[in-house]
Write a protein that holds these residues in place. Structure first.
Motif, PDB file in Angstrom:
ATOM      1  N   GLY A  76       0.788  -1.218   0.000  1.00 23.26           N
ATOM      2  CA  GLY A  76       0.000   0.000   0.000  1.00 23.26           C
ATOM      3  C   GLY A  76       0.822   1.271   0.000  1.00 23.26           C
ATOM      4  O   GLY A  76       1.912   1.330   0.578  1.00 23.26           O
ATOM      5  N   LYS A  85      -0.270   3.823   1.504  1.00 18.23           N
ATOM      6  CA  LYS A  85      -0.421   4.378   2.843  1.00 18.23           C
ATOM      7  C   LYS A  85       0.813   4.017   3.671  1.00 18.23           C
ATOM      8  O   LYS A  85       1.434   4.881   4.291  1.00 18.23           O
ATOM      9  CB  LYS A  85      -1.685   3.810   3.502  1.00 18.23           C
ATOM     10  CG  LYS A  85      -1.986   4.415   4.845  1.00 18.23           C
ATOM     11  CD  LYS A  85      -3.162   3.706   5.478  1.00 18.23           C
ATOM     12  CE  LYS A  85      -3.889   4.584   6.460  1.00 18.23           C
ATOM     13  NZ  LYS A  85      -5.123   3.969   6.939  1.00 18.23           N
ATOM     14  N   CYS A 133       1.260  15.799  -3.748  1.00 24.47           N
ATOM     15  CA  CYS A 133       0.305  14.768  -4.157  1.00 24.47           C
ATOM     16  C   CYS A 133      -0.514  15.274  -5.334  1.00 24.47           C
ATOM     17  O   CYS A 133      -1.255  16.247  -5.199  1.00 24.47           O
ATOM     18  CB  CYS A 133      -0.610  14.438  -2.974  1.00 24.47           C
ATOM     19  SG  CYS A 133      -1.960  13.317  -3.383  1.00 24.47           S
ATOM     20  N   ASP A 174       3.326  11.719  -4.295  1.00 23.60           N
ATOM     21  CA  ASP A 174       2.273  10.716  -4.201  1.00 23.60           C
ATOM     22  C   ASP A 174       1.398  10.784  -5.455  1.00 23.60           C
ATOM     23  O   ASP A 174       0.642  11.742  -5.654  1.00 23.60           O
ATOM     24  CB  ASP A 174       1.445  10.984  -2.934  1.00 23.60           C
ATOM     25  CG  ASP A 174       0.453   9.870  -2.638  1.00 23.60           C
ATOM     26  OD1 ASP A 174       0.187   9.050  -3.538  1.00 23.60           O
ATOM     27  OD2 ASP A 174      -0.056   9.831  -1.501  1.00 23.60           O
ATOM     28  N   ALA A 220      -0.878   8.416  -6.321  1.00 18.85           N
ATOM     29  CA  ALA A 220      -1.858   7.329  -6.146  1.00 18.85           C
ATOM     30  C   ALA A 220      -3.040   7.441  -7.121  1.00 18.85           C
ATOM     31  O   ALA A 220      -3.689   6.447  -7.417  1.00 18.85           O
ATOM     32  CB  ALA A 220      -2.370   7.312  -4.701  1.00 18.85           C
ATOM     33  N   TYR A 221      -3.285   8.664  -7.618  1.00 19.21           N
ATOM     34  CA  TYR A 221      -4.444   8.871  -8.507  1.00 19.21           C
ATOM     35  C   TYR A 221      -4.034   9.165  -9.947  1.00 19.21           C
ATOM     36  O   TYR A 221      -4.827   9.702 -10.714  1.00 19.21           O
ATOM     37  CB  TYR A 221      -5.317  10.007  -7.951  1.00 19.21           C
ATOM     38  CG  TYR A 221      -5.882   9.663  -6.586  1.00 19.21           C
ATOM     39  CD1 TYR A 221      -7.030   8.890  -6.463  1.00 19.21           C
ATOM     40  CD2 TYR A 221      -5.235  10.061  -5.417  1.00 19.21           C
ATOM     41  CE1 TYR A 221      -7.531   8.530  -5.219  1.00 19.21           C
ATOM     42  CE2 TYR A 221      -5.715   9.707  -4.165  1.00 19.21           C
ATOM     43  CZ  TYR A 221      -6.861   8.943  -4.074  1.00 19.21           C
ATOM     44  OH  TYR A 221      -7.353   8.580  -2.840  1.00 19.21           O
ATOM     45  N   SER A 230      -0.207   3.308  -6.659  1.00 19.82           N
ATOM     46  CA  SER A 230      -1.010   2.290  -5.994  1.00 19.82           C
ATOM     47  C   SER A 230      -2.029   1.712  -6.966  1.00 19.82           C
ATOM     48  O   SER A 230      -2.534   2.427  -7.830  1.00 19.82           O
ATOM     49  CB  SER A 230      -1.742   2.940  -4.822  1.00 19.82           C
ATOM     50  OG  SER A 230      -2.674   2.049  -4.288  1.00 19.82           O
ATOM     51  N   LYS A 272      -6.819   2.534  -6.356  1.00 21.45           N
ATOM     52  CA  LYS A 272      -7.850   3.251  -7.103  1.00 21.45           C
ATOM     53  C   LYS A 272      -7.726   2.949  -8.595  1.00 21.45           C
ATOM     54  O   LYS A 272      -8.702   2.969  -9.319  1.00 21.45           O
ATOM     55  CB  LYS A 272      -7.745   4.763  -6.858  1.00 21.45           C
ATOM     56  CG  LYS A 272      -7.581   5.151  -5.383  1.00 21.45           C
ATOM     57  CD  LYS A 272      -8.750   4.754  -4.502  1.00 21.45           C
ATOM     58  CE  LYS A 272      -8.385   4.629  -3.035  1.00 21.45           C
ATOM     59  NZ  LYS A 272      -8.201   5.807  -2.275  1.00 21.45           N
TER      60      LYS A 272
HETATM   61  N1  PLP Z   1      -2.128   8.330  -1.074  1.00 20.82           N
HETATM   62  C1  PLP Z   1      -3.271   9.019  -1.179  1.00 20.82           C
HETATM   63  C2  PLP Z   1      -3.213  10.440  -1.571  1.00 20.82           C
HETATM   64  C3  PLP Z   1      -4.487   8.399  -0.879  1.00 20.82           C
HETATM   65  O1  PLP Z   1      -5.610   9.094  -0.971  1.00 20.82           O
HETATM   66  C4  PLP Z   1      -4.503   7.047  -0.503  1.00 20.82           C
HETATM   67  C5  PLP Z   1      -5.745   6.351  -0.166  1.00 20.82           C
HETATM   68  O2  PLP Z   1      -6.804   6.862  -0.041  1.00 20.82           O
HETATM   69  C6  PLP Z   1      -3.300   6.390  -0.409  1.00 20.82           C
HETATM   70  C7  PLP Z   1      -2.126   7.044  -0.698  1.00 20.82           C
HETATM   71  C8  PLP Z   1      -3.245   4.976   0.082  1.00 20.82           C
HETATM   72  O3  PLP Z   1      -3.294   4.065  -0.897  1.00 20.82           O
HETATM   73  P1  PLP Z   1      -3.165   2.522  -0.596  1.00 20.82           P
HETATM   74  O4  PLP Z   1      -4.534   1.950  -0.648  1.00 20.82           O
HETATM   75  O5  PLP Z   1      -2.265   2.020  -1.679  1.00 20.82           O
HETATM   76  O6  PLP Z   1      -2.547   2.332   0.743  1.00 20.82           O
END
Ligand code: PLP
Length: 408
Positions: free
Chosen positions: A107, A109, A182, A214, A216-217, A245, A248
């Motif tokens: 993750g 996170k 991010c 970050d 992630a999106y 990640s 999503k």
């Molecule tokens: N980074 C951001 C900005 C997020 O919004 C999230 C999850 O909501 C994560 C990381 C975490 O992602 P993961 O599910 O891979 O732990």
């Protein structure tokens, strides 16, 4: 006598989403007949892509035979997955990232939270406000901040993201060592241009800082002009670490698979000013504290990068982007100013003078819709709510008609 880590007592409230869950549970207890629609926590609602499920099953079958069984795997991920990521996410987009610069994990996170461990206790950190709370809280736990006063921790350089600067963090006017960025942003849904990202890379290079980026999106970006990776910027490989990640991107929130990119050239400094490889530090940490992601999950993750996988995940994200457009259009038609909702699953809504938690309570009470109060993401989030596009089209449409009715 066993003593507590006193830094934990500095932490502000309970973790945001626990507080929301508590409020929703209380409401449901008092109104058992009401049907609540959740557009709060950013958790996906649609099933894993078919191609991932098939690969997942095959991975499980491999575990059923001695000849194909897998025990402990490499803590940084199997080569079959790391090579696919390097090829599909980077090489095919003209970015020089190799498989051994990719670290598979369970993750973003954990990765965004754990990376700070590699750095000195007395570094200065720059964090956007509002922000995904993990960056801040993990630094508080590590003792890098003072006490929480007036909505802020002493010792943190906050980068205010407000309507006035289009919710974009600005380069700090004092030197900082570690910078969290991010994009597409959680919670404000904003994206960054290549030109602006270049300025951050240049700043980090000039000041010997490190950027934790970050992404992630990134899969929600649908415009080739918007950078999906900081490594699209020349020189970023020396000053940045990137988090990605499948949560999503491919619905892996319950399956768990992410990856962090640490280029070989990325360096930090010891007390004498000598360069130390971040990759080596991370490898050392992960091999000590992490056992890797399970084999069947990595097989399911590998399938995301196949042609079918790319098509299926694109469809999945288009669905959520469709929801986001519906939400943003509806809120704007009600006279609310919004950011995000394009290239992002989050819509950041200005509450027209209402405090975040009041707006949250009102939507729960009058429309039975759960959002996230902006104040939970930082002081600059006060007065805003975040609405997430992660739900079925039917639920989103229902939520919108209830909100319209409630705000009439
Ligand atoms: N980074 C951001 C900005 C997020 O919004 C999230 C999850 O909501 C994560 C990381 C975490 O992602 P993961 O599910 O891979 O732990």
């Amino acid at each position: 006598m066993i003593k507590v880590n006193e830094n934990y007592s500095k932490l502000n409230d309970s973790y945001l989403f626990f507080k929301i869950a508590e409020k929703v549970n209380n409401y449901q207890k008092n109104h058992p007949e009401k049907d609540i629609i959740k557009l709060g926590i950013g958790d996906v609602t649609r099933a894993l892509p078919k191609v991932c499920i098939e690969a997942f099953h095959r991975g499980v079958d491999d575990m059923a035979e001695d000849s194909t069984f897998h025990g402990y795997g490499p803590s940084s991920g199997y080569d079959f997955l790391r090579e696919k990521i390097a090829l599909e996410d980077f090489k095919k987009r003209g970015i020089e990232i190799s498989a051994d610069e990719i670290f598979v994990s369970d993750g973003s996170k954990c990765d965004t939270g754990n990376t700070q461990e590699l750095f000195a206790d007395d570094i200065s950190i720059a964090i956007p406000d509002p922000v995904y709370p993990v960056y801040l809280d993990t630094n508080v736990m590590a003792g890098r901040t003072g006490d929480f006063k007036d909505g802020r921790y002493d010792g943190v350089v906050y980068m205010d993201c407000t309507k006035e600067n289009n919710f974009m963090p600005e380069i700090p006017d004092k030197p900082v060592d570690l910078i969290y960025l991010c994009f597409p942003n959680n919670p404000a849904g904003t994206t960054i241009t290549k030109v602006d990202l270049e300025k951050w890379v240049e700043y980090a290079r000039d000041t010997k800082a490190l950027i934790l980026y970050d992404a992630a999106y990134e899969a929600f970006i649908r415009d080739d002009e918007i950078p999906r990776s900081i490594f699209e910027i020349k020189g970023a490989e020396k000053v940045a670490v990137e988090f990605r990640s499948l949560s999503k991107t491919a619905g892996f929130t319950g399956t768990r698979c992410a990856y962090t990119i640490i280029p070989k050239q990325c360096m930090v400094f010891d007390n004498t000013g000598a360069k130390i490889s971040v990759q080596k530090l991370w490898n050392r940490r992960q091999s000590t504290k992490f056992n890797g992601v399970s084999y069947p999950v990595q097989r399911a993750a590998e399938a995301v990068f196949s042609d079918e996988g790319k098509a299926q995940t694109k469809e999945l994200i288009s669905y959520y982007l469709g929801n986001a457009a519906i939400i943003r259009n509806a809120l704007e038609s009600l006279g609310f100013e919004c950011a995000g909702g394009e290239h992002s699953p989050y819509i950041w809504v200005d509450g027209k003078g209402k405090e975040s938690w009041d707006f949250f309570d009102m939507l729960l009470d009058k429309a039975q819709v759960v959002c996230t109060p902006g104040a939970g993401f930082g002081r600059c989030g006060e007065g805003y709510i975040r609405i997430s596009a992660f739900n079925s089209r039917e639920k989103v449409e229902q939520a919108i008609s209830r909100i319209k009715e409630a705000l009439k």
